[in-house]
Write a protein that holds these residues in place. Structure first.
Motif, PDB file in Angstrom:
ATOM      1  N   UNK A 131     -19.275   4.855 -73.785  1.00  0.00           N
ATOM      2  CA  UNK A 131     -18.052   5.290 -74.466  1.00  0.00           C
ATOM      3  C   UNK A 131     -16.892   4.386 -74.071  1.00  0.00           C
ATOM      4  N   UNK A 132     -16.812   4.059 -72.788  1.00  0.00           N
ATOM      5  CA  UNK A 132     -15.751   3.177 -72.306  1.00  0.00           C
ATOM      6  C   UNK A 132     -15.878   1.791 -72.941  1.00  0.00           C
ATOM      7  N   UNK A 133     -17.117   1.290 -73.042  1.00  0.00           N
ATOM      8  CA  UNK A 133     -17.348  -0.019 -73.670  1.00  0.00           C
ATOM      9  C   UNK A 133     -16.947   0.028 -75.134  1.00  0.00           C
ATOM     10  N   UNK A 134     -17.340   1.103 -75.832  1.00  0.00           N
ATOM     11  CA  UNK A 134     -16.978   1.237 -77.245  1.00  0.00           C
ATOM     12  C   UNK A 134     -15.462   1.331 -77.400  1.00  0.00           C
ATOM     13  N   UNK A 135     -14.846   2.114 -76.522  1.00  0.00           N
ATOM     14  CA  UNK A 135     -13.394   2.265 -76.578  1.00  0.00           C
ATOM     15  C   UNK A 135     -12.721   0.925 -76.272  1.00  0.00           C
ATOM     16  N   UNK A 136     -13.267   0.191 -75.320  1.00  0.00           N
ATOM     17  CA  UNK A 136     -12.710  -1.122 -74.972  1.00  0.00           C
ATOM     18  C   UNK A 136     -12.825  -2.057 -76.160  1.00  0.00           C
ATOM     19  N   UNK A 137     -14.017  -2.069 -76.779  1.00  0.00           N
ATOM     20  CA  UNK A 137     -14.201  -2.933 -77.954  1.00  0.00           C
ATOM     21  C   UNK A 137     -13.263  -2.538 -79.082  1.00  0.00           C
ATOM     22  N   UNK A 138     -13.069  -1.254 -79.280  1.00  0.00           N
ATOM     23  CA  UNK A 138     -12.158  -0.788 -80.322  1.00  0.00           C
ATOM     24  C   UNK A 138     -10.730  -1.233 -80.011  1.00  0.00           C
ATOM     25  N   UNK A 139     -10.328  -1.034 -78.738  1.00  0.00           N
ATOM     26  CA  UNK A 139      -8.962  -1.415 -78.345  1.00  0.00           C
ATOM     27  C   UNK A 139      -8.792  -2.926 -78.445  1.00  0.00           C
ATOM     28  N   UNK A 140      -9.811  -3.677 -77.997  1.00  0.00           N
ATOM     29  CA  UNK A 140      -9.733  -5.144 -78.088  1.00  0.00           C
ATOM     30  C   UNK A 140      -9.631  -5.555 -79.544  1.00  0.00           C
ATOM     31  N   UNK A 141     -10.421  -4.903 -80.408  1.00  0.00           N
ATOM     32  CA  UNK A 141     -10.362  -5.212 -81.853  1.00  0.00           C
ATOM     33  C   UNK A 141      -8.987  -4.915 -82.413  1.00  0.00           C
ATOM     34  N   UNK A 142      -8.439  -3.769 -82.048  1.00  0.00           N
ATOM     35  CA  UNK A 142      -7.104  -3.416 -82.527  1.00  0.00           C
ATOM     36  C   UNK A 142      -6.068  -4.404 -81.993  1.00  0.00           C
ATOM     37  N   UNK A 143      -6.197  -4.748 -80.707  1.00  0.00           N
ATOM     38  CA  UNK A 143      -5.263  -5.703 -80.115  1.00  0.00           C
ATOM     39  C   UNK A 143      -5.374  -7.079 -80.795  1.00  0.00           C
TER      40      UNK A 143
END
Length: 187
Positions: A131-143
């Motif tokens: 979940x943390x990895x997915x959230x990180x990827x989502x945040x990185x994508x948004x960033x």
């Protein structure tokens, strides 16, 4: 003193001299006493003594029977005590075995619970990491998207012309982000 009493009653002192030994009775008294004694002895021998022997034999039999019953009861009590002691020892052994089994089973249950808890914790940790990895990827994508938009806006302001072409914008954003990744990772 006795002599005076006898004389005072009027006994004849001559009577004392006819029978020289006052302790021996007269002959006819001896014969009649002996006959009475023999009759009483025979009656006693015939009737009283057998009844007395019978009563004594009955009592002896009762006493011996009581002793035998007491010995039998004592033997039974000893056997019951030995049986009780053996059952008690067996129960103690069985109780010790049950305690040991319960301890082993308790340790097994604890070990199973610990391994199950560890497995659940590992699973939860793995889920959390995913979940943390997915959230990180989502945040990185948004960033990236925000940084791309911000960098295009900044580039437009610096260059003074519009980067309206989507292909140029995408290429510029990707090259900018690639440069950023290489700087961020220390390459």
């Amino acid at each position: 003193m006795t002599n005076y009493l006898i004389l005072a009653e009027g006994d004849d002192p001559q009577q004392w001299t006819d029978n020289p030994n006052p302790l021996l009775p007269a002959g006819y008294d001896l014969v009649w006493s002996l006959i009475c004694f023999i009759i009483i002895f025979l009656l006693f021998w015939k009737f009283v003594l057998p009844a007395f022997k019978k009563v004594l034999a009955d009592r002896e039999e009762q006493i011996e029977g009581g002793i035998q019953r007491a010995e039998a009861a004592q033997d039974e009590a000893k056997a019951a005590l030995e049986k009780y002691n053996s059952q008690l020892a067996e129960a103690r052994t069985e109780a010790a075995q049950i305690r040991d089994d319960a301890r082993a089973q308790g340790q097994k249950i604890v070990a199973e619970a610990q391994s199950e808890a560890k497995a659940k914790a590992d699973l939860e940790t793995e889920k959390g990491q995913k979940t943390l990895q997915q959230e990180r990827e989502r945040v990185v994508g948004e960033l990236r998207q925000e940084m791309g938009t911000t960098s295009v806006n900044l580039a437009e302001k610096l260059l003074g012309h519009d980067l309206a072409d989507e292909a140029k914008r995408s290429g510029t954003i990707d090259s900018f982000l690639a440069d950023l990744d290489s700087v961020g990772s220390g390459k």
